[in-house]
Scaffold this active site. Sequence first.
Site, PDB file in Angstrom:
ATOM      1  N   ARG A  78      -4.385 -12.271  -6.225  1.00  0.00           N
ATOM      2  CA  ARG A  78      -4.310 -10.826  -6.424  1.00  0.00           C
ATOM      3  C   ARG A  78      -3.822 -10.449  -7.815  1.00  0.00           C
ATOM      4  O   ARG A  78      -3.751  -9.261  -8.148  1.00  0.00           O
ATOM      5  CB  ARG A  78      -3.388 -10.207  -5.367  1.00  0.00           C
ATOM      6  CG  ARG A  78      -3.823 -10.510  -3.946  1.00  0.00           C
ATOM      7  CD  ARG A  78      -2.823  -9.958  -2.950  1.00  0.00           C
ATOM      8  NE  ARG A  78      -3.112 -10.411  -1.600  1.00  0.00           N
ATOM      9  CZ  ARG A  78      -3.890  -9.790  -0.728  1.00  0.00           C
ATOM     10  NH1 ARG A  78      -4.495  -8.678  -1.084  1.00  0.00           N
ATOM     11  NH2 ARG A  78      -4.073 -10.260   0.490  1.00  0.00           N
ATOM     12  N   HIS A 104       5.729  -8.007   4.567  1.00  0.00           N
ATOM     13  CA  HIS A 104       4.316  -7.671   4.423  1.00  0.00           C
ATOM     14  C   HIS A 104       3.534  -8.781   3.738  1.00  0.00           C
ATOM     15  O   HIS A 104       2.463  -9.171   4.194  1.00  0.00           O
ATOM     16  CB  HIS A 104       4.133  -6.382   3.633  1.00  0.00           C
ATOM     17  CG  HIS A 104       2.687  -6.017   3.438  1.00  0.00           C
ATOM     18  ND1 HIS A 104       1.915  -5.479   4.446  1.00  0.00           N
ATOM     19  CD2 HIS A 104       1.863  -6.132   2.362  1.00  0.00           C
ATOM     20  CE1 HIS A 104       0.685  -5.293   4.012  1.00  0.00           C
ATOM     21  NE2 HIS A 104       0.623  -5.676   2.752  1.00  0.00           N
ATOM     22  N   HIS A 136      -0.952  -8.354   5.298  1.00  0.00           N
ATOM     23  CA  HIS A 136      -1.493  -8.388   3.923  1.00  0.00           C
ATOM     24  C   HIS A 136      -2.907  -8.938   3.792  1.00  0.00           C
ATOM     25  O   HIS A 136      -3.525  -8.778   2.751  1.00  0.00           O
ATOM     26  CB  HIS A 136      -0.535  -9.195   3.050  1.00  0.00           C
ATOM     27  CG  HIS A 136      -0.660  -8.957   1.580  1.00  0.00           C
ATOM     28  ND1 HIS A 136      -0.955  -7.715   1.028  1.00  0.00           N
ATOM     29  CD2 HIS A 136      -0.508  -9.797   0.525  1.00  0.00           C
ATOM     30  CE1 HIS A 136      -0.976  -7.812  -0.288  1.00  0.00           C
ATOM     31  NE2 HIS A 136      -0.715  -9.057  -0.621  1.00  0.00           N
ATOM     32  N   HIS A 187       0.808  -1.219   0.000  1.00  0.00           N
ATOM     33  CA  HIS A 187       0.000   0.000   0.000  1.00  0.00           C
ATOM     34  C   HIS A 187       0.837   1.263   0.000  1.00  0.00           C
ATOM     35  O   HIS A 187       0.287   2.359  -0.114  1.00  0.00           O
ATOM     36  CB  HIS A 187      -0.948   0.010   1.204  1.00  0.00           C
ATOM     37  CG  HIS A 187      -2.190  -0.783   0.988  1.00  0.00           C
ATOM     38  ND1 HIS A 187      -3.424  -0.202   0.813  1.00  0.00           N
ATOM     39  CD2 HIS A 187      -2.388  -2.111   0.886  1.00  0.00           C
ATOM     40  CE1 HIS A 187      -4.330  -1.137   0.637  1.00  0.00           C
ATOM     41  NE2 HIS A 187      -3.721  -2.310   0.674  1.00  0.00           N
TER      42      HIS A 187
END
Length: 338
Positions: free
Chosen positions: A241, A193, A268, A145
């Site tokens: 994803r 992450h 995550h 992010h």
Amino acid sequence: MGVGDVCLYKENSILQQKFLSYYQCRDCNSCLTAHVHASEYSQAITYYSQAIEQNPYVAAYYGYRSFAHIKMESFGYALSDASKALQLDKNYVKVKVRPNDKESRAKFNECKKIVQKQAFQKAIAVEENHKSVADSIDLASMSNHESVTMNQMYGFEGEVKSKYTSQMADLFTEIFNWSPLAHCINNKILVMHGGLFKDDNVTLDDPRKIDRNRQPPESGLMCELLWSDPQPMPGRAESKRGVGTMFGPDITSKFLQRNNLEYIIRSHEVKPEGYEVMHDGKCITVFSAPNYCDTMGNQGAFLTITGDDLTPKFTSFDSVPHPNVKPMAYANSLFGMF
């Protein structure tokens, strides 16, 4: 039209009663209205998957499952389902637009972009390197992010520009570009992450060689550290994803043995209790944002490791009241519609 206000026209299916018990009809007897609580999107995905098994030719099933995948940030799966819905019915739409409602029509037009691969690739696009304002920075691990486009989509950039200046937003970008990709605790616990890699031969020396001060690329070790997710089954699979990889317990075990580590800690993924222990205790997910985006209804969590004792101790917590600002107030309008 509010979040989750979508209509599923009745289909002849043995699963119809399951849908009836799961969704409450709010419009009429000829449709089922999916008014889904945010914490139940995972269950909704399961139900639509079962419906698709029974009848794989209903565009709506794929469309609504795509919506649920978007809420779970599984953009790769969402793109696949949206594309399948349009393949089955080129005239298929998921949004009911009110007459003369310019805002809804604008959101509908943006929704169509979701099926375009470029809309998702922008979140992981490579950007030109920029000169840093600092020689070294000691911060928590970078997440996916913190890329420029993800900050635009989820509203961080918009909020900084609104409250401060564009220059301040640029400064944050430079700081994020230098944020560490991972930490190794006591030479036994690797913290990142996202997750692990597509290559079994990766050692801890390989991430140390990654060229920093850049935006995350679309593939490679940096991308996988930020975007990968664990899965319960062995081996690897295509990422839900659309980037990174899914990795199973055997992949985790091999990586730990090769690098003389005890376990990995990553984030995550939203978890109902704020954390989840997988892969025989060797892969721990910790998600510290309670009620994510003010919609998911999840707890947050953190873990504590004391001294040489590598046993993690988990603490879950609920969200607390915050200033009266609507969720995702500064987010890109494409995400504001969900």
